[in-house]
Design a protein around this motif. Structure first.
Motif, PDB file in Angstrom:
ATOM      1  N   ILE A 267     -21.979  10.020  -8.902  1.00 62.49           N
ATOM      2  CA  ILE A 267     -23.357   9.892  -9.625  1.00 62.49           C
ATOM      3  C   ILE A 267     -24.674   9.857  -8.834  1.00 62.49           C
ATOM      4  N   ALA A 268     -24.283   8.866  -7.754  1.00 63.79           N
ATOM      5  CA  ALA A 268     -25.784   8.532  -6.965  1.00 63.79           C
ATOM      6  C   ALA A 268     -25.711   9.849  -5.933  1.00 63.79           C
ATOM      7  N   ALA A 269     -25.050  10.595  -5.533  1.00 64.13           N
ATOM      8  CA  ALA A 269     -25.077  11.723  -4.972  1.00 64.13           C
ATOM      9  C   ALA A 269     -25.621  12.765  -5.669  1.00 64.13           C
ATOM     10  N   GLN A 270     -25.374  12.941  -6.908  1.00 65.34           N
ATOM     11  CA  GLN A 270     -25.884  13.943  -7.861  1.00 65.34           C
ATOM     12  C   GLN A 270     -27.397  13.609  -8.081  1.00 65.34           C
ATOM     13  N   ALA A 273     -29.525  14.274  -4.768  1.00 61.15           N
ATOM     14  CA  ALA A 273     -29.406  15.924  -4.624  1.00 61.15           C
ATOM     15  C   ALA A 273     -30.489  16.523  -5.364  1.00 61.15           C
ATOM     16  N   ASN A 274     -30.505  16.014  -6.662  1.00 61.68           N
ATOM     17  CA  ASN A 274     -31.283  16.854  -7.679  1.00 61.68           C
ATOM     18  C   ASN A 274     -32.725  16.329  -7.441  1.00 61.68           C
ATOM     19  N   GLY A 275     -32.989  14.885  -7.135  1.00 66.19           N
ATOM     20  CA  GLY A 275     -34.246  14.296  -6.910  1.00 66.19           C
ATOM     21  C   GLY A 275     -34.921  14.851  -5.730  1.00 66.19           C
ATOM     22  N   ALA A 276     -34.180  15.321  -4.645  1.00 68.51           N
ATOM     23  CA  ALA A 276     -34.683  15.924  -3.441  1.00 68.51           C
ATOM     24  C   ALA A 276     -35.063  17.497  -3.486  1.00 68.51           C
ATOM     25  N   THR A 277     -34.339  17.981  -4.485  1.00 69.61           N
ATOM     26  CA  THR A 277     -34.660  19.697  -4.462  1.00 69.61           C
ATOM     27  C   THR A 277     -35.281  20.091  -5.462  1.00 69.61           C
ATOM     28  N   ARG A 278     -35.469  19.475  -6.801  1.00 71.16           N
ATOM     29  CA  ARG A 278     -36.198  19.818  -7.779  1.00 71.16           C
ATOM     30  C   ARG A 278     -37.574  20.318  -7.401  1.00 71.16           C
ATOM     31  N   TYR A 279     -37.867  21.486  -7.918  1.00 71.12           N
ATOM     32  CA  TYR A 279     -39.243  21.938  -7.598  1.00 71.12           C
ATOM     33  C   TYR A 279     -39.370  22.041  -5.991  1.00 71.12           C
TER      34      TYR A 279
END
Length: 472
Positions: A267-270, A273-279
């Motif tokens: 969960i932490a990895a997801q 990853a999402n927070g670093a690459t969105r937009y």
């Protein structure tokens, strides 16, 4: 579908643009998006000089206007979405999210505004030489809100600014980033078609430095709201202060996250990853780095590297990708250099192809490096091992402490209070979620050290508080 007419910058109740011609190109493939004209010097000076007082806009008028504006925006949905992707390089789902959020903001604005009307402090009654007097606080408009808007969320923030300014009895001048020229011309068209009450909104294309100078030179009462690089914020605040103009600033954000041992590694990895690459990692709330409890660090690191490696980077106009283009080659090269010069090990990515930066992961960089202290503006992040106390110390070195994230499931109220007290200067703390996801009506504010934009409901920023001392 016929091509919408683009008539130029909206100068209150007319269209203009007699200055330098510019051509806008897409960061996705270098294709031409639009050719437009900036305001001339005379047009810019006139814009900020020719302003009669604005009559208050009633709730009914606001409701009718927002309904008209939403209808006009809906007719321009396809060209707005196309312009957004061409201008930003965002993937399709990110563009769709921004479009839907922008329309939802307009649709829900009046009801939300009514729910957030502020109750002022209780009046103070006192005696002055036998005369009863009362001191009360009153909110009043600045006059005009002049805003330097960001490229990464031009449409949503532009609508937020315009409606918040109108609701508080102000005019609004939206200075669009030149890379968002086509979106700006479309938004100007929507405002013109909707019939802005009092002709009180302008959407203009001009250079930022000239715009700030014109605001400071204007004889009118103006509040300047700057949104952009922190490198320019101090100079702009100083310039406005010396000119007797109000100013608030929103600068860069360097989001750091602490991952507790109670968090499931997958969960932490997801979330990371999402927070670093969105937009494409290009927001002030994108995750830039994470400190992870030693008990789960190896598992989070391996899962994060796997998730980032699975994200395809490419042209969002022609490919089904998870990460698109950065704004230009220089930005991508800067990101690469931030990682290479960090003293950490690049586990993944760290390379670019023109202005396309591969999703990247850096392990255990030096905490004094610019990568850690300042962050970056792209689809990459760093990770390291640490405990709560280490995160507290690290946070104090954060040059842009806008937002922090804490991943610790089951966090008690006492522990939340602990983090509030031990993360000074944070304007926003996200518990057990992705900091890059924000609600359209979330109370907003820049990081507090400058004192330039405290957290609050957006429309409250556009009013002045006046102390009224009067005879009873």
């Amino acid at each position: 579908m016929s091509e919408p007419i683009l008539r130029g910058s909206l100068l209150w109740n007319r269209f203009g643009g007699q200055g330098q011609k510019i051509t806008q190109y897409s960061p996705c493939d270098g294709s031409e998006i639009v050719t437009a004209r900036l305001l001339s010097g005379d047009e810019l000076a006139s814009l900020l000089r020719e302003m009669s007082p604005l009559s208050p806009i009633s709730s009914d008028d606001s409701a009718h206007f927002t309904a008209r504006l939403l209808a006009e925006l809906q007719t321009l949905r396809a060209p707005l979405r196309e312009a957004m992707q061409l201008e930003t390089g965002f993937i399709g789902s990110d563009c769709d999210e921004l479009i839907e959020a922008s329309f939802a903001y307009v649709e829900q604005f009046v009801a939300q505004w009514k729910q957030n009307e502020r109750i002022e402090a209780a009046p103070v009654v006192y005696d002055a030489n036998g005369q009863a007097r009362r001191i009360r606080l009153a909110r009043t408009a600045w006059g005009t809100i002049a805003v330097v808007l960001p490229q990464n969320a031009f449409l949503l923030v532009g609508l937020t600014v315009a409606l918040s300014a109108l609701a508080t009895g102000n005019r609004a001048v939206l200075r669009a980033p030149l890379q968002s020229a086509r979106s700006a011309l479309l938004l100007a068209e929507a405002f013109a078609r909707a019939g802005v009450p009092g002709d009180a909104v302008s959407v203009v294309l001009c250079k930022a430095k000239e715009f700030v100078g014109a605001v400071c030179d204007s004889p009118q009462p103006i509040l300047l709201h700057y949104m952009g690089s922190s490198g320019h914020a101090a100079g702009i605040l100083k310039q406005c202060f010396e000119a007797g103009k109000g100013a608030i600033a929103d600068g860069t954000g360097n989001v750091l996250v602490y991952v507790d041992e109670s968090c499931e590694p997958a969960i932490a990895a997801q979330i990371l990853a999402n927070g670093a690459t969105r937009y494409n990692g290009q927001t002030c709330t994108s995750i830039n780095g994470a400190l992870i409890h030693p008990a789960i660090y190896p598992d989070v690191r391996d899962a994060l590297r796997e998730k980032l490696a699975a994200l395809k980077c490419g042209n969002p106009l022609t490919e089904n990708v998870a990460v698109g283009a950065l704004f230009d080659d220089a930005q991508a090269q800067w990101c690469v250099e931030q990682m290479q010069n960090s003293g950490g090990k690049i586990l993944l990515g760290g390379t670019r192809d023109g202005n396309y930066l591969a999703p990247s992961l850096v392990e255990r960089p030096e905490w004094k490096s610019p990568l850690v202290r300042e962050g970056l503006f792209g689809p990459a992040l760093w990770i390291d091992i640490g405990l709560e106390a280490s995160f507290e110390g690290l946070w104090l070195t954060n040059k842009h402490p806008l937002c922090a994230g804490i991943l610790a499931p089951g966090l008690s109220a006492d522990l939340k209070s602990y983090w509030l007290q031990n993360l000074p200067n944070a304007a926003r703390i996200v518990f057990n979620g992705d900091p890059s996801i924000e609600h359209i009506f979330e109370p907003w504010g820049g990081y507090p050290p400058s004192g330039a934009n405290p957290v609050g409901v957006w429309h409250e920023k556009y009013t002045r508080v006046v102390s009224i001392d009067e005879k009873i």
